[in-house]
Design a protein around this motif. Sequence first.
Motif, PDB file in Angstrom:
ATOM      1  N   ASP A  32       0.868  -1.099  -0.219  1.00 17.05           N
ATOM      2  CA  ASP A  32      -0.021   0.049  -0.008  1.00 17.05           C
ATOM      3  C   ASP A  32       1.052   1.182   0.053  1.00 17.05           C
ATOM      4  O   ASP A  32       1.144   1.791   0.820  1.00 17.05           O
ATOM      5  CB  ASP A  32      -0.813  -0.134   1.323  1.00 17.05           C
ATOM      6  N   GLY A  33       1.377   1.750  -1.183  1.00 15.83           N
ATOM      7  CA  GLY A  33       2.101   2.661  -1.231  1.00 15.83           C
ATOM      8  C   GLY A  33       3.571   2.435  -1.883  1.00 15.83           C
ATOM      9  O   GLY A  33       3.719   1.437  -2.502  1.00 15.83           O
ATOM     10  N   TYR A  34       4.395   3.429  -1.992  1.00 15.97           N
ATOM     11  CA  TYR A  34       5.762   3.263  -2.567  1.00 15.97           C
ATOM     12  C   TYR A  34       6.644   2.463  -1.743  1.00 15.97           C
ATOM     13  O   TYR A  34       6.698   2.702  -0.644  1.00 15.97           O
ATOM     14  CB  TYR A  34       6.274   4.755  -2.733  1.00 15.97           C
ATOM     15  N   ARG A  35       7.595   1.866  -2.353  1.00 16.77           N
ATOM     16  CA  ARG A  35       8.631   1.070  -1.467  1.00 16.77           C
ATOM     17  C   ARG A  35       9.901   1.320  -2.266  1.00 16.77           C
ATOM     18  O   ARG A  35       9.871   1.644  -3.508  1.00 16.77           O
ATOM     19  CB  ARG A  35       8.049  -0.398  -1.493  1.00 16.77           C
ATOM     20  N   THR A  36      10.962   1.236  -1.656  1.00 16.90           N
ATOM     21  CA  THR A  36      12.328   1.246  -2.065  1.00 16.90           C
ATOM     22  C   THR A  36      12.972  -0.071  -2.671  1.00 16.90           C
ATOM     23  O   THR A  36      12.257  -1.224  -2.201  1.00 16.90           O
ATOM     24  CB  THR A  36      13.183   1.731  -0.881  1.00 16.90           C
ATOM     25  N   ALA A  37      14.159   0.116  -3.223  1.00 16.13           N
ATOM     26  CA  ALA A  37      14.688  -1.086  -3.849  1.00 16.13           C
ATOM     27  C   ALA A  37      15.157  -1.906  -2.570  1.00 16.13           C
ATOM     28  O   ALA A  37      15.237  -3.171  -2.316  1.00 16.13           O
ATOM     29  CB  ALA A  37      15.874  -0.871  -4.662  1.00 16.13           C
ATOM     30  N   LYS A  38      15.525  -1.083  -1.656  1.00 16.71           N
ATOM     31  CA  LYS A  38      15.997  -1.756  -0.151  1.00 16.71           C
ATOM     32  C   LYS A  38      15.150  -2.578   0.330  1.00 16.71           C
ATOM     33  O   LYS A  38      15.231  -3.736   1.083  1.00 16.71           O
ATOM     34  CB  LYS A  38      16.475  -0.864   0.564  1.00 16.71           C
ATOM     35  N   ASP A  39      13.721  -2.087   0.377  1.00 15.46           N
ATOM     36  CA  ASP A  39      12.495  -2.545   1.005  1.00 15.46           C
ATOM     37  C   ASP A  39      12.364  -3.970   0.367  1.00 15.46           C
ATOM     38  O   ASP A  39      11.956  -4.998   0.927  1.00 15.46           O
ATOM     39  CB  ASP A  39      11.364  -1.829   0.859  1.00 15.46           C
ATOM     40  N   LEU A  40      12.228  -3.987  -0.972  1.00 12.54           N
ATOM     41  CA  LEU A  40      12.105  -5.193  -1.958  1.00 12.54           C
ATOM     42  C   LEU A  40      13.046  -6.177  -1.680  1.00 12.54           C
ATOM     43  O   LEU A  40      13.063  -7.414  -1.677  1.00 12.54           O
ATOM     44  CB  LEU A  40      12.078  -4.910  -3.332  1.00 12.54           C
ATOM     45  N   LEU A  41      14.313  -5.886  -1.523  1.00  9.50           N
ATOM     46  CA  LEU A  41      15.281  -6.586  -1.279  1.00  9.50           C
ATOM     47  C   LEU A  41      15.531  -7.492  -0.002  1.00  9.50           C
ATOM     48  O   LEU A  41      15.563  -8.687   0.157  1.00  9.50           O
ATOM     49  CB  LEU A  41      17.063  -6.022  -1.397  1.00  9.50           C
ATOM     50  N   GLN A  42      15.094  -6.612   1.156  1.00  7.19           N
ATOM     51  CA  GLN A  42      14.748  -7.174   2.457  1.00  7.19           C
ATOM     52  C   GLN A  42      13.876  -8.490   2.346  1.00  7.19           C
ATOM     53  O   GLN A  42      13.810  -9.445   2.902  1.00  7.19           O
ATOM     54  CB  GLN A  42      14.681  -6.156   3.409  1.00  7.19           C
ATOM     55  N   HIS A  43      12.679  -8.100   1.699  1.00 11.50           N
ATOM     56  CA  HIS A  43      11.801  -9.040   1.429  1.00 11.50           C
ATOM     57  C   HIS A  43      12.196 -10.358   0.693  1.00 11.50           C
ATOM     58  O   HIS A  43      11.514 -11.301   1.254  1.00 11.50           O
ATOM     59  CB  HIS A  43      10.521  -8.181   0.567  1.00 11.50           C
ATOM     60  N   LEU A  44      12.970 -10.030  -0.284  1.00 13.21           N
ATOM     61  CA  LEU A  44      13.020 -11.118  -1.244  1.00 13.21           C
ATOM     62  C   LEU A  44      14.207 -12.160  -0.773  1.00 13.21           C
ATOM     63  O   LEU A  44      14.337 -13.261  -0.845  1.00 13.21           O
ATOM     64  CB  LEU A  44      13.746 -10.887  -2.708  1.00 13.21           C
ATOM     65  N   ILE A  51      20.674 -13.188  -3.100  1.00 14.13           N
ATOM     66  CA  ILE A  51      19.873 -12.175  -4.169  1.00 14.13           C
ATOM     67  C   ILE A  51      20.879 -10.779  -4.194  1.00 14.13           C
ATOM     68  O   ILE A  51      20.936 -10.277  -2.891  1.00 14.13           O
ATOM     69  CB  ILE A  51      18.550 -12.006  -4.065  1.00 14.13           C
ATOM     70  N   SER A  52      21.223 -10.260  -5.458  1.00 19.86           N
ATOM     71  CA  SER A  52      21.955  -9.138  -5.369  1.00 19.86           C
ATOM     72  C   SER A  52      20.877  -7.831  -5.554  1.00 19.86           C
ATOM     73  O   SER A  52      20.016  -8.132  -6.128  1.00 19.86           O
ATOM     74  CB  SER A  52      22.848  -9.368  -6.392  1.00 19.86           C
ATOM     75  N   ILE A  53      21.737  -6.947  -5.038  1.00 16.38           N
ATOM     76  CA  ILE A  53      20.982  -5.410  -5.319  1.00 16.38           C
ATOM     77  C   ILE A  53      20.755  -5.165  -6.679  1.00 16.38           C
ATOM     78  O   ILE A  53      19.962  -4.476  -7.192  1.00 16.38           O
ATOM     79  CB  ILE A  53      21.465  -4.211  -4.294  1.00 16.38           C
ATOM     80  N   ASP A  54      21.691  -5.803  -7.513  1.00 17.41           N
ATOM     81  CA  ASP A  54      21.821  -5.600  -9.214  1.00 17.41           C
ATOM     82  C   ASP A  54      20.470  -6.080  -9.623  1.00 17.41           C
ATOM     83  O   ASP A  54      19.944  -5.467 -10.654  1.00 17.41           O
ATOM     84  CB  ASP A  54      22.975  -5.912  -9.712  1.00 17.41           C
ATOM     85  N   THR A  55      20.319  -7.401  -9.075  1.00 14.86           N
ATOM     86  CA  THR A  55      18.926  -7.974  -9.885  1.00 14.86           C
ATOM     87  C   THR A  55      17.753  -7.278  -9.252  1.00 14.86           C
ATOM     88  O   THR A  55      16.966  -7.157 -10.210  1.00 14.86           O
ATOM     89  CB  THR A  55      19.094  -9.625  -9.270  1.00 14.86           C
TER      90      THR A  55
END
Length: 137
Positions: A32-44, A51-55
């Motif tokens: 619900d809202g905007y998320r950062t690449a860091k948020d996504l990385l932590q989730h994945l 998993i790399s930040i580049d991916t």
Amino acid sequence: MNLNDAIKKLTDHGYKTTGKRKDILTYFAESDGYRTAKDLLQHLEATYEGISIDTVYRNLHLYDEIGILETTELNGEKHFRINCTHHHHHHFICKDCGKTKEISVCPMDEVESSLANYVIEDHKFEIYGLCPRCKTA
């Protein structure tokens, strides 16, 4: 845009729908809202050890490029959310939690009259502040 629409758009553009890509799309579809690449990385990281930040950035860039995600910049960092193109609207965005609230008002009528001899190709109108929950925290 829902998850099925996003997957269809991805395949329509000739990209494979891998498990990782579906998981990224599901994350944004359920957010619900905007998320950062860091948020996504932590989730994945819970599912995809190492998993790399580049991916993550490569996929975020792809989804932005083909119109699955929309972006904004908050506090000097790029934020992403699922593209909601079902009708014309704008957003209030909480600077703390990234939650958005739809705004149906658009200032373009006034802007277009003051730019009569210009060709406007696109626009984005966002208001930033604190949502009620973050304001009281």
